[in-house]
Design an enzyme around this catalytic site. Structure first.
Site, PDB file in Angstrom:
ATOM      1  N   GLY A  94       0.822  -1.206   0.000  1.00  0.00           N
ATOM      2  CA  GLY A  94       0.000   0.000   0.000  1.00  0.00           C
ATOM      3  C   GLY A  94       0.853   1.252   0.000  1.00  0.00           C
ATOM      4  N   ARG A  97       3.791   6.208   1.892  1.00  0.00           N
ATOM      5  CA  ARG A  97       4.204   7.619   2.021  1.00  0.00           C
ATOM      6  C   ARG A  97       3.754   8.440   0.816  1.00  0.00           C
ATOM      7  NH1 ARG A  97      10.704   7.673   0.905  1.00  0.00           N
ATOM      8  NH2 ARG A  97      10.775   6.100  -0.732  1.00  0.00           N
ATOM      9  N   LYS A 117       4.156  12.369  -3.222  1.00  0.00           N
ATOM     10  CA  LYS A 117       5.018  11.303  -2.707  1.00  0.00           C
ATOM     11  C   LYS A 117       5.950  11.879  -1.643  1.00  0.00           C
ATOM     12  CE  LYS A 117       8.061   7.662  -4.439  1.00  0.00           C
ATOM     13  NZ  LYS A 117       8.664   7.070  -5.642  1.00  0.00           N
ATOM     14  N   ASP A 129       8.134   6.522   8.418  1.00  0.00           N
ATOM     15  CA  ASP A 129       7.708   7.876   8.786  1.00  0.00           C
ATOM     16  C   ASP A 129       6.897   8.555   7.689  1.00  0.00           C
ATOM     17  OD1 ASP A 129       9.618   8.521   6.887  1.00  0.00           O
ATOM     18  OD2 ASP A 129      11.035   9.417   8.298  1.00  0.00           O
ATOM     19  N   GLY A 130       6.753   7.903   6.545  1.00  0.00           N
ATOM     20  CA  GLY A 130       5.954   8.468   5.464  1.00  0.00           C
ATOM     21  C   GLY A 130       6.615   9.613   4.721  1.00  0.00           C
ATOM     22  N   ARG A 180       3.861  13.322  -8.477  1.00  0.00           N
ATOM     23  CA  ARG A 180       3.962  12.345  -9.571  1.00  0.00           C
ATOM     24  C   ARG A 180       2.675  12.348 -10.396  1.00  0.00           C
ATOM     25  NH1 ARG A 180       6.294   6.551  -8.205  1.00  0.00           N
ATOM     26  NH2 ARG A 180       4.360   6.235  -7.029  1.00  0.00           N
ATOM     27  N   ASP A 256       4.331  -5.099  -7.367  1.00  0.00           N
ATOM     28  CA  ASP A 256       3.721  -3.801  -7.041  1.00  0.00           C
ATOM     29  C   ASP A 256       4.312  -2.677  -7.876  1.00  0.00           C
ATOM     30  OD1 ASP A 256       5.882  -4.648  -5.087  1.00  0.00           O
ATOM     31  OD2 ASP A 256       5.879  -2.492  -4.730  1.00  0.00           O
ATOM     32  N   ASN A 257       5.417  -2.952  -8.565  1.00  0.00           N
ATOM     33  CA  ASN A 257       6.040  -1.953  -9.429  1.00  0.00           C
ATOM     34  C   ASN A 257       5.819  -2.254 -10.906  1.00  0.00           C
ATOM     35  OD1 ASN A 257       7.045  -0.422  -7.297  1.00  0.00           O
ATOM     36  ND2 ASN A 257       8.878  -1.684  -7.126  1.00  0.00           N
ATOM     37  N   ASP A 266       8.398   3.730 -10.217  1.00  0.00           N
ATOM     38  CA  ASP A 266       9.329   3.502  -9.106  1.00  0.00           C
ATOM     39  C   ASP A 266      10.775   3.496  -9.590  1.00  0.00           C
ATOM     40  OD1 ASP A 266      10.823   2.831  -6.895  1.00  0.00           O
ATOM     41  OD2 ASP A 266       9.315   1.495  -6.077  1.00  0.00           O
TER      42      ASP A 266
END
Length: 491
Positions: A94, A97, A117, A129-130, A180, A256-257, A266
């Site tokens: 998910g 960040r 992002k 920490d995002g 992005r 996921d990429n 990514d």
């Protein structure tokens, strides 16, 4: 969040169609406030193509939007849920960040995701920490814009703002947020997520949404979900071939990429190959070379098989029939990829027509390049401009033999030598984002606040096929080093 919503005429025309999906697919989340946002870089050509207002985006209010301190009135910020196979191991992921502000509809009616992002923690942060550091965000900006100029489908970078924060990584680093732009952020991992934790109805909702957004012709097909799978396979076959043709090593080809839209996404541990070697790996964590340059087509096929598995309930009511349908579709990838790659390699050698022996001619050249440690990009550039004496292949017996065979091959087509040269010039970049030049630009920007080095690099990268003497600086190989270049997953 209501008090942070503003009406500012940035040109953003946001819709939120993704939020029409079941709530399993996302979580509403506000960006974290940042203390002192400042504009680091703004993508003026992209602003123009999207129909946005550059003057407003440069203003204090515009920078606040790019930093997440203010939110456009139409925006519904969400973190998207997805899973993924990371180095073949399945895990829940998910947006840890990043937040999707919404989908911008351009004056021409095109739809693009607008994502922040580095915008703070989300329910998917998994202890992180995002936040994002300035260096990796600038790196994504540089590489993604270079890929676009090379003609390779990619997410784009609209802006980078510094946040005024220091974030802890290997040391204290300046924080930043990248905006992005993407055709969408639907991933193979999005389908894996709903396949594992959702219902068939939720899976169908995602598939229908994807058809509507990317493959509308599928609605007219007998099996629209097979059409969806086949179209993704075609797009990925084209994409991976384009990567290989310019020596791009993604570095983290987890599911996921891999986007459903067929865009590169990514840019964490990616890099461009200098010396030709199929085993080239840059990522510090890819210790076994799973995502090496020469293995990228195989990994793409593996990822697409994972996508096909998620679609089985939709492909046919009979599980055995569904498996056959999926296997047949995925098996087409190898042929589709090879055809795209061969077509591109012929163009790099100025060849217009097809002959069976072309593959051997191409493979022989690559083998010679590998044997003598020839630079991938500069070798094709030297062939294009007839200055092979500047390469390590000059005076090599194997290369002389190959060169004669190539020249003979060029005579077996109707097109003129001039036409062949023009084809080669449009297929062989003179400049790519060399790793040492990218690092040079990042060091000046991050450590010294000097963005002029990056601006000059971006200018050179914006015209990769238009050779000029000024580009020679960016074509030079790095100095020999005992330590191979390594990349990290900072983005």
């Amino acid at each position: 969040m209501k008090e942070r919503k503003v009406i500012i005429k940035t040109g953003l025309n946001l819709e939120n169609s993704y939020t029409s999906l079941p709530e399993i697919f996302f979580t509403r989340q506000s960006p974290s406030r940042v203390p002192s946002p400042k504009l680091a870089v703004l993508n003026y050509p992209l602003i123009t193509s999207l129909g946005l207002n550059a003057q407003v985006l440069q203003s204090a209010d515009g920078v606040d939007i790019l930093a997440g301190n203010k939110i456009p009135e139409e925006a519904i910020p969400i973190a998207q849920a997805y899973a993924g196979h990371q180095f073949a191991h399945f895990t829940m992921l998910g947006d840890g960040r990043a937040l999707l502000l919404g989908e911008h509809i351009t004056p021409l009616g095109d739809r693009f995701d607008i994502q922040l992002k580095g915008s703070g923690k989300t329910p998917y942060s998994r202890g992180g920490d995002g936040k994002a550091a300035l260096g990796p965000m600038l790196r994504e900006y540089i590489i993604s814009e270079a890929m676009n100029a090379l003609g390779i489908p990619t997410t784009r970078s609209l802006a980078v703002v510094t946040t005024g924060e220091l974030i802890m990584r290997e040391a204290e680093l300046p924080g930043a947020i990248l905006t992005r732009v993407a055709a969408s952020h639907i991933r193979v991992g999005t389908f894996e997520y709903v396949s594992r934790w959702g219902t068939v109805e939720e899976l169908r909702a995602l598939a229908d949404y994807t058809l509507q957004r990317h493959f509308k012709k599928g609605y007219d097909k007998e099996n629209p979900y097979l059409f969806l799978l086949q179209e993704v396979i075609k797009k990925q076959a084209e994409l991976i071939a384009k990567w290989q043709l310019v020596g791009f090593v993604h570095g983290v080809m987890n599911t996921d990429n891999m986007t459903i839209s067929g865009e590169t996404i990514d840019y964490g541990p990616c890099a461009f190959m200098d010396v030709y070697n199929p085993k080239t790996v840059f990522s510090s964590i890819d210790i076994y070379g799973r995502y090496a340059y020469g293995n990228q087509p195989n990994i793409a096929a593996w990822n697409l098989a994972r996508l096909a598995e998620t679609l089985l309930p939709l492909l046919n009511i009979n599980p055995n029939e569904a498996i056959k349908i999926a296997e047949n579709a995925v098996s087409d990838f190898t042929k589709l990829y090879k055809n795209n790659w061969l077509s591109g390699m012929r163009a790099k050698l100025g060849i217009f027509n097809e002959e069976f022996q072309d593959e051997y001619l191409i493979e022989d050249l690559l083998s010679i390049m590998h044997k003598y440690g020839a630079d991938y990009t500069n070798t094709f550039r030297a062939l294009t401009f007839d200055n092979i004496e500047d390469t390590v292949l000059f005076d090599k017996m194997e290369f002389d033999k190959w060169y004669k065979l190539w020249q003979e091959r060029l005579t077996r087509q109707e097109e003129s030598k001039l036409s062949s040269k023009q084809l080669m010039k449009s297929s062989n970049p003179s400049v790519i984002p060399r790793n040492h030049r990218v690092e040079e630009a990042l060091e000046a920007a991050v450590k010294e606040g000097d963005y002029s080095v990056m601006e000059k690099l971006l200018e050179a990268l914006s015209k990769p096929y238009a050779y000029s003497k000024e580009q020679d600086y960016y074509s030079k190989l790095p100095e020999p080093s005992t330590c191979p270049y390594q990349t990290y997953c900072g983005t």
